[in-house]
Scaffold this motif. Structure first.
Motif, PDB file in Angstrom:
ATOM      1  N   MET A   1      14.771  48.338  18.347  1.00 47.55           N
ATOM      2  CA  MET A   1      15.532  49.566  18.257  1.00 47.55           C
ATOM      3  C   MET A   1      15.627  50.034  16.809  1.00 47.55           C
ATOM      4  O   MET A   1      15.652  51.228  16.549  1.00 47.55           O
ATOM      5  N   ARG A   2      15.689  49.072  15.911  1.00 51.24           N
ATOM      6  CA  ARG A   2      15.779  49.412  14.494  1.00 51.24           C
ATOM      7  C   ARG A   2      14.523  50.148  14.026  1.00 51.24           C
ATOM      8  O   ARG A   2      14.606  51.090  13.238  1.00 51.24           O
ATOM      9  N   ALA A   3      13.359  49.727  14.522  1.00 53.34           N
ATOM     10  CA  ALA A   3      12.110  50.380  14.138  1.00 53.34           C
ATOM     11  C   ALA A   3      12.073  51.824  14.644  1.00 53.34           C
ATOM     12  O   ALA A   3      11.611  52.725  13.936  1.00 53.34           O
ATOM     13  N   VAL A   4      12.583  52.047  15.844  1.00 53.96           N
ATOM     14  CA  VAL A   4      12.636  53.400  16.390  1.00 53.96           C
ATOM     15  C   VAL A   4      13.552  54.280  15.536  1.00 53.96           C
ATOM     16  O   VAL A   4      13.232  55.441  15.260  1.00 53.96           O
ATOM     17  N   ALA A   5      14.677  53.721  15.099  1.00 56.12           N
ATOM     18  CA  ALA A   5      15.598  54.484  14.249  1.00 56.12           C
ATOM     19  C   ALA A   5      14.948  54.819  12.912  1.00 56.12           C
ATOM     20  O   ALA A   5      15.140  55.928  12.388  1.00 56.12           O
ATOM     21  N   PHE A   6      14.166  53.896  12.358  1.00 54.96           N
ATOM     22  CA  PHE A   6      13.481  54.182  11.097  1.00 54.96           C
ATOM     23  C   PHE A   6      12.403  55.247  11.275  1.00 54.96           C
ATOM     24  O   PHE A   6      12.224  56.109  10.409  1.00 54.96           O
ATOM     25  N   VAL A   7      11.681  55.220  12.387  1.00 61.25           N
ATOM     26  CA  VAL A   7      10.677  56.252  12.656  1.00 61.25           C
ATOM     27  C   VAL A   7      11.352  57.612  12.816  1.00 61.25           C
ATOM     28  O   VAL A   7      10.889  58.625  12.282  1.00 61.25           O
ATOM     29  N   TYR A   8      12.484  57.628  13.535  1.00 62.16           N
ATOM     30  CA  TYR A   8      13.240  58.867  13.714  1.00 62.16           C
ATOM     31  C   TYR A   8      13.717  59.399  12.359  1.00 62.16           C
ATOM     32  O   TYR A   8      13.617  60.597  12.091  1.00 62.16           O
ATOM     33  N   ALA A   9      14.217  58.520  11.509  1.00 69.23           N
ATOM     34  CA  ALA A   9      14.673  58.938  10.180  1.00 69.23           C
ATOM     35  C   ALA A   9      13.503  59.488   9.362  1.00 69.23           C
ATOM     36  O   ALA A   9      13.656  60.478   8.635  1.00 69.23           O
ATOM     37  N   GLY A  10      12.348  58.864   9.464  1.00 69.08           N
ATOM     38  CA  GLY A  10      11.172  59.374   8.767  1.00 69.08           C
ATOM     39  C   GLY A  10      10.761  60.749   9.266  1.00 69.08           C
ATOM     40  O   GLY A  10      10.390  61.631   8.478  1.00 69.08           O
ATOM     41  N   LEU A  11      10.836  60.954  10.574  1.00 68.54           N
ATOM     42  CA  LEU A  11      10.528  62.276  11.134  1.00 68.54           C
ATOM     43  C   LEU A  11      11.545  63.321  10.673  1.00 68.54           C
ATOM     44  O   LEU A  11      11.185  64.481  10.445  1.00 68.54           O
TER      45      LEU A  11
END
Length: 148
Positions: A1-11
Motif C-alpha cells: 500500500m505504501r508503494a501505491v501511495a508513493f506512486v500517487y504522490a509522484g503523479l
C-alpha cells in the motif's frame, strides 16, 4: 500500500507541474494558473515528504511486525491521517477537475466551465489547508509529543 501511495504522490507532483506548464505556455503566464499550480505542487511535495517520514525498522522481522502494529494503532484516528487524507485527496480532485476543464474547453470552446472550475479552486484551497495541517503535525505535534 505504501508503494501505491508513493506512486500517487509522484503523479500528483507531475500533475501539478503540468498545471504550471499549462499556465505558462498555453495561457500566457496567467497568474491564476501559476498560483494554483504552485499550491498544488506544494501540496503534492508535502504529501510525498510526509509519506517518507515513516519509521525506520530494524532487520528483525519480529520487530518489524511489532513496529508496524504500533504504527497502525498510533495512526488510527490521528490528526496526521486526517491531514494526509485532506492533502492527497484534495490535490487529486483538483487535478481531475483541471483535466475535465481542459477537455471541456477543447471540445466545447464556449467559455469557462463554472462547476469544474469552482471544484478545482476548492480543491486547491483544501490542498493548502491540508498542507498546513501536515506541517503543523510534523513540526509541532511530533516534536512536542502532544497527540490528538
Amino acid at each position: 500500500m505504501r508503494a501505491v501511495a508513493f506512486v500517487y504522490a509522484g503523479l500528483l507532483v507531475v500533475g501539478a507541474l503540468g498545471v504550471i506548464a499549462m499556465g505558462v505556455y498555453v495561457y500566457g503566464q496567467t497568474g491564476l494558473f501559476i498560483v494554483t499550480g504552485a499550491v498544488l505542487l506544494m501540496g503534492a511535495v508535502v504529501f510525498l515528504w510526509a509519506l517518507g517520514q515513516g519509521r525506520h525498522l530494524s532487520g528483525n522481522p519480529g520487530a518489524r511486525k511489532r513496529a508496524a502494529t504500533a504504527f497502525l494503532r498510533d495512526l488510527i484516528g490521528s490528526f496526521r491521517v486526517f491531514a494526509l487524507t485532506l492533502t492527497g485527496a484534495s490535490a487529486g480532485v483538483a487535478l481531475a477537475m483541471f483535466v475535465l476543464m481542459e477537455v471541456s474547453r477543447r471540445q466545447y470552446p464556449t467559455g469557462v466551465p463554472i462547476l469544474p472550475d469552482a471544484i478545482f479552486l476548492l480543491g486547491c484551497g483544501l490542498t493548502f489547508l491540508g498542507s498546513v495541517f501536515v506541517v503543523v503535525d510534523a513540526l509541532y505535534f511530533r516534536r512536542t509529543g502532544r497527540r490528538f
